[in-house]
Structures are given as structure tokens and as C-alpha cells.
Design a protein around this motif. Structure first.
Motif, PDB file in Angstrom:
ATOM      1  N   TRP A  35      -3.245  -0.048   6.656  1.00  0.00           N
ATOM      2  CA  TRP A  35      -3.129  -0.201   5.129  1.00  0.00           C
ATOM      3  C   TRP A  35      -3.484   1.543   4.743  1.00  0.00           C
ATOM      4  CZ3 TRP A  35      -6.058  -5.212   3.585  1.00  0.00           C
ATOM      5  CH2 TRP A  35      -5.226  -6.258   3.955  1.00  0.00           C
ATOM      6  N   GLY A  36      -4.563   2.068   5.230  1.00  0.00           N
ATOM      7  CA  GLY A  36      -4.875   3.448   4.915  1.00  0.00           C
ATOM      8  C   GLY A  36      -3.898   4.351   5.298  1.00  0.00           C
ATOM      9  N   ALA A  37      -3.128   4.056   6.268  1.00  0.00           N
ATOM     10  CA  ALA A  37      -2.212   4.981   7.135  1.00  0.00           C
ATOM     11  C   ALA A  37      -0.940   4.648   6.092  1.00  0.00           C
ATOM     12  CB  ALA A  37      -2.004   4.643   8.459  1.00  0.00           C
ATOM     13  N   PHE A  38      -0.536   3.839   5.899  1.00  0.00           N
ATOM     14  CA  PHE A  38       0.621   3.305   5.081  1.00  0.00           C
ATOM     15  C   PHE A  38       0.321   4.207   3.574  1.00  0.00           C
ATOM     16  CE2 PHE A  38       2.351   1.123   8.097  1.00  0.00           C
ATOM     17  CZ  PHE A  38       3.722   0.876   8.115  1.00  0.00           C
ATOM     18  N   PHE A  39      -0.693   3.829   2.979  1.00  0.00           N
ATOM     19  CA  PHE A  39      -1.177   4.598   1.406  1.00  0.00           C
ATOM     20  C   PHE A  39      -1.114   6.089   1.774  1.00  0.00           C
ATOM     21  CE2 PHE A  39      -4.126   5.755  -1.447  1.00  0.00           C
ATOM     22  CZ  PHE A  39      -3.905   5.134  -2.406  1.00  0.00           C
ATOM     23  N   CYS A  40      -1.589   6.697   2.819  1.00  0.00           N
ATOM     24  CA  CYS A  40      -1.545   8.147   2.779  1.00  0.00           C
ATOM     25  C   CYS A  40      -0.353   8.781   3.181  1.00  0.00           C
ATOM     26  CB  CYS A  40      -2.933   8.465   3.824  1.00  0.00           C
ATOM     27  SG  CYS A  40      -4.306   8.010   3.296  1.00  0.00           S
ATOM     28  N   CYS A  41       0.272   8.064   4.053  1.00  0.00           N
ATOM     29  CA  CYS A  41       1.664   8.542   4.641  1.00  0.00           C
ATOM     30  C   CYS A  41       2.635   8.583   3.237  1.00  0.00           C
ATOM     31  CB  CYS A  41       2.306   7.817   5.520  1.00  0.00           C
ATOM     32  SG  CYS A  41       1.516   8.196   7.117  1.00  0.00           S
ATOM     33  N   SER A  42       2.845   7.647   2.530  1.00  0.00           N
ATOM     34  CA  SER A  42       3.437   7.656   1.058  1.00  0.00           C
ATOM     35  C   SER A  42       3.195   8.980   0.308  1.00  0.00           C
ATOM     36  CB  SER A  42       3.264   6.429   0.537  1.00  0.00           C
ATOM     37  OG  SER A  42       2.149   6.199  -0.007  1.00  0.00           O
ATOM     38  N   GLY A  43       1.978   9.525   0.415  1.00  0.00           N
ATOM     39  CA  GLY A  43       1.841  10.778  -0.315  1.00  0.00           C
ATOM     40  C   GLY A  43       2.603  11.866   0.328  1.00  0.00           C
ATOM     41  N   ASN A  44       3.162  11.845   1.313  1.00  0.00           N
ATOM     42  CA  ASN A  44       4.064  13.055   1.552  1.00  0.00           C
ATOM     43  C   ASN A  44       5.344  13.002   0.650  1.00  0.00           C
ATOM     44  OD1 ASN A  44       2.593  14.080   4.003  1.00  0.00           O
ATOM     45  ND2 ASN A  44       3.374  12.282   4.998  1.00  0.00           N
ATOM     46  N   TYR A  45       5.737  11.858   0.508  1.00  0.00           N
ATOM     47  CA  TYR A  45       6.971  11.830  -0.478  1.00  0.00           C
ATOM     48  C   TYR A  45       6.456  11.688  -1.745  1.00  0.00           C
ATOM     49  CZ  TYR A  45       8.794   9.319   3.715  1.00  0.00           C
ATOM     50  OH  TYR A  45       9.226   9.030   4.932  1.00  0.00           O
ATOM     51  N   PHE A 104       0.833  -1.108  -0.233  1.00  0.00           N
ATOM     52  CA  PHE A 104      -0.009   0.235  -0.049  1.00  0.00           C
ATOM     53  C   PHE A 104       1.069   1.037   0.071  1.00  0.00           C
ATOM     54  CE2 PHE A 104      -3.286  -3.071   1.317  1.00  0.00           C
ATOM     55  CZ  PHE A 104      -4.283  -2.699   0.493  1.00  0.00           C
ATOM     56  N   ASN A 105       1.868   1.131   0.624  1.00  0.00           N
ATOM     57  CA  ASN A 105       2.859   2.137   0.623  1.00  0.00           C
ATOM     58  C   ASN A 105       3.417   2.646  -1.104  1.00  0.00           C
ATOM     59  OD1 ASN A 105       5.053   4.103   0.898  1.00  0.00           O
ATOM     60  ND2 ASN A 105       6.089   2.917   2.499  1.00  0.00           N
ATOM     61  N   ALA A 106       3.734   1.349  -1.499  1.00  0.00           N
ATOM     62  CA  ALA A 106       4.024   1.523  -3.074  1.00  0.00           C
ATOM     63  C   ALA A 106       2.977   2.055  -3.958  1.00  0.00           C
ATOM     64  CB  ALA A 106       4.874   0.279  -3.426  1.00  0.00           C
ATOM     65  N   LEU A 107       1.822   1.688  -3.700  1.00  0.00           N
ATOM     66  CA  LEU A 107       0.707   2.147  -4.546  1.00  0.00           C
ATOM     67  C   LEU A 107       0.177   3.269  -4.130  1.00  0.00           C
ATOM     68  CD1 LEU A 107      -1.549  -0.921  -4.243  1.00  0.00           C
ATOM     69  CD2 LEU A 107      -0.192  -0.504  -6.235  1.00  0.00           C
ATOM     70  N   GLY A 108       0.648   4.007  -3.034  1.00  0.00           N
ATOM     71  CA  GLY A 108       0.232   5.229  -2.704  1.00  0.00           C
ATOM     72  C   GLY A 108       0.962   6.425  -3.201  1.00  0.00           C
ATOM     73  N   ARG A 109       2.167   6.329  -3.558  1.00  0.00           N
ATOM     74  CA  ARG A 109       2.884   7.351  -4.134  1.00  0.00           C
ATOM     75  C   ARG A 109       2.656   7.643  -5.398  1.00  0.00           C
ATOM     76  NH1 ARG A 109       9.038   6.740  -1.445  1.00  0.00           N
ATOM     77  NH2 ARG A 109       7.963   5.545   0.584  1.00  0.00           N
ATOM     78  N   GLY A 157      -4.623  11.163   9.216  1.00  0.00           N
ATOM     79  CA  GLY A 157      -5.063  11.427  10.448  1.00  0.00           C
ATOM     80  C   GLY A 157      -6.471  10.509  10.750  1.00  0.00           C
ATOM     81  N   THR A 158      -7.154  10.315   9.877  1.00  0.00           N
ATOM     82  CA  THR A 158      -8.478   9.552   9.848  1.00  0.00           C
ATOM     83  C   THR A 158      -8.067   7.990  10.255  1.00  0.00           C
ATOM     84  OG1 THR A 158      -9.981  11.138   8.642  1.00  0.00           O
ATOM     85  CG2 THR A 158     -10.757   8.780   8.865  1.00  0.00           C
ATOM     86  N   SER A 159      -6.992   7.782   9.338  1.00  0.00           N
ATOM     87  CA  SER A 159      -6.675   6.248   9.461  1.00  0.00           C
ATOM     88  C   SER A 159      -5.855   5.780  10.664  1.00  0.00           C
ATOM     89  CB  SER A 159      -5.475   6.037   8.296  1.00  0.00           C
ATOM     90  OG  SER A 159      -6.116   6.158   6.975  1.00  0.00           O
ATOM     91  N   ILE A 160      -5.160   6.834  11.352  1.00  0.00           N
ATOM     92  CA  ILE A 160      -4.376   6.647  12.542  1.00  0.00           C
ATOM     93  C   ILE A 160      -5.752   6.595  13.754  1.00  0.00           C
ATOM     94  CG2 ILE A 160      -3.018   7.879  14.476  1.00  0.00           C
ATOM     95  CD1 ILE A 160      -1.111   8.530  11.764  1.00  0.00           C
ATOM     96  N   LEU A 161      -6.600   7.591  13.678  1.00  0.00           N
ATOM     97  CA  LEU A 161      -7.756   7.617  14.611  1.00  0.00           C
ATOM     98  C   LEU A 161      -8.378   6.168  14.566  1.00  0.00           C
ATOM     99  CD1 LEU A 161      -9.490   9.003  16.559  1.00  0.00           C
ATOM    100  CD2 LEU A 161     -10.649  10.064  14.834  1.00  0.00           C
ATOM    101  N   CYS A 211      -6.800  -3.670  10.407  1.00  0.00           N
ATOM    102  CA  CYS A 211      -6.056  -4.057   8.981  1.00  0.00           C
ATOM    103  C   CYS A 211      -6.157  -2.704   8.154  1.00  0.00           C
ATOM    104  CB  CYS A 211      -6.611  -5.152   8.414  1.00  0.00           C
ATOM    105  SG  CYS A 211      -6.276  -5.476   6.828  1.00  0.00           S
ATOM    106  N   PHE A 212      -7.617  -2.539   8.152  1.00  0.00           N
ATOM    107  CA  PHE A 212      -7.624  -1.183   6.827  1.00  0.00           C
ATOM    108  C   PHE A 212      -7.178  -0.057   7.292  1.00  0.00           C
ATOM    109  CE2 PHE A 212     -11.150  -4.247   5.394  1.00  0.00           C
ATOM    110  CZ  PHE A 212     -10.706  -4.638   4.428  1.00  0.00           C
ATOM    111  N   SER A 213      -7.099   0.224   8.653  1.00  0.00           N
ATOM    112  CA  SER A 213      -6.501   1.619   9.211  1.00  0.00           C
ATOM    113  C   SER A 213      -5.189   1.661   8.812  1.00  0.00           C
ATOM    114  CB  SER A 213      -6.917   1.731  10.773  1.00  0.00           C
ATOM    115  OG  SER A 213      -6.243   0.872  11.460  1.00  0.00           O
TER     116      SER A 213
END
Length: 106
Positions: free
Chosen positions: A87-97, A31-36, A60-64, A83-85
Motif C-alpha cells: 500500500w505504501g509503494a502504490f501510494f508513493c509511486c502515484s506521486g510521480n504522476y 492507495f494509488n488514487a489517494l496518493g496523487r 524505496g523504503t516501501s519496496i525494501l 500489506c502495508f509495504s
């Protein structure tokens, strides 16, 4: 320690299935790789400021949700909510990069 190992360490308190947690953390890299590329596409279409806002809100929503999944009733709800939170956090955090190189121009 990496954030992936922290995700597994945190969940071990309320999810006892170690194999399930290992699969969650292993797939988090996917999910990190797909998010970028996704967030790069969003940045190209919507701009840097809107994309950073969306990444911040989604992360923030995923972490909450990962925190709240510890308090849900039922083992299935806890497992899949966490599980989904993650995956969502890794998908979204990769957006910063994906966004920050474009943000340095502004």
C-alpha cells in the motif's frame, strides 16, 4: 502484467492466503488514487525537488520493506508487513504522476 499482479505473484511464495493477497492488491488501487492528490499538495507546498526526493525515499523504503517482510517470523507479521509495504509503494509511486507535470516546467 501490471505491477499489481506482480505484487500478488511475488507474495505467493511466502503468503498462502490467496483471498488476503487479492484484497491487498485490490485496495492498492485505492492507495494509488489517494496518493496523487496528496503528492500534488506536497509538491505545491514544498516544491518539485523536495517532493521528488521524498517520493523516491518513501518508495524505496516501501519496496525494501516488502522484501524484508518475506523474512519475518510469524504469519501475521509477514501478512501485515507486506500489506502495508504494498500500500505504501502504490501510494508513493502515484506521486510521480502528480509531480512530473510540474517538474517539466523546470
Amino acid at each position: 502484467p501490471t505491477s499489481a499482479s506482480n505484487a500478488k505473484f511475488y507474495a505467493e511464495v511466502f503468503i498462502t492466503d490467496d483471498m488476503f493477497l487479492s484484497v491487498i492488491v485490490g485496495l492498492a488501487g485505492v492507495f494509488n488514487a489517494l496518493g496523487r492528490p496528496f503528492w500534488g499538495f506536497v509538491t505545491d507546498r514544498l516544491g518539485v525537488k523536495v517532493s521528488l526526493f521524498l517520493v523516491g525515499m518513501a518508495t524505496g523504503t516501501s519496496i525494501l520493506l516488502s522484501y524484508l517482510s518475506a523474512f519475518t517470523k510469524g504469519p501475521l507479521t509477514q501478512k501485515w508487513g507486506y500489506c502495508f509495504s504494498v500500500w505504501g509503494a502504490f501510494f508513493c509511486c502515484s506521486g510521480n504522476y502528480a509531480i512530473f507535470p510540474a517538474a517539466t516546467i523546470y
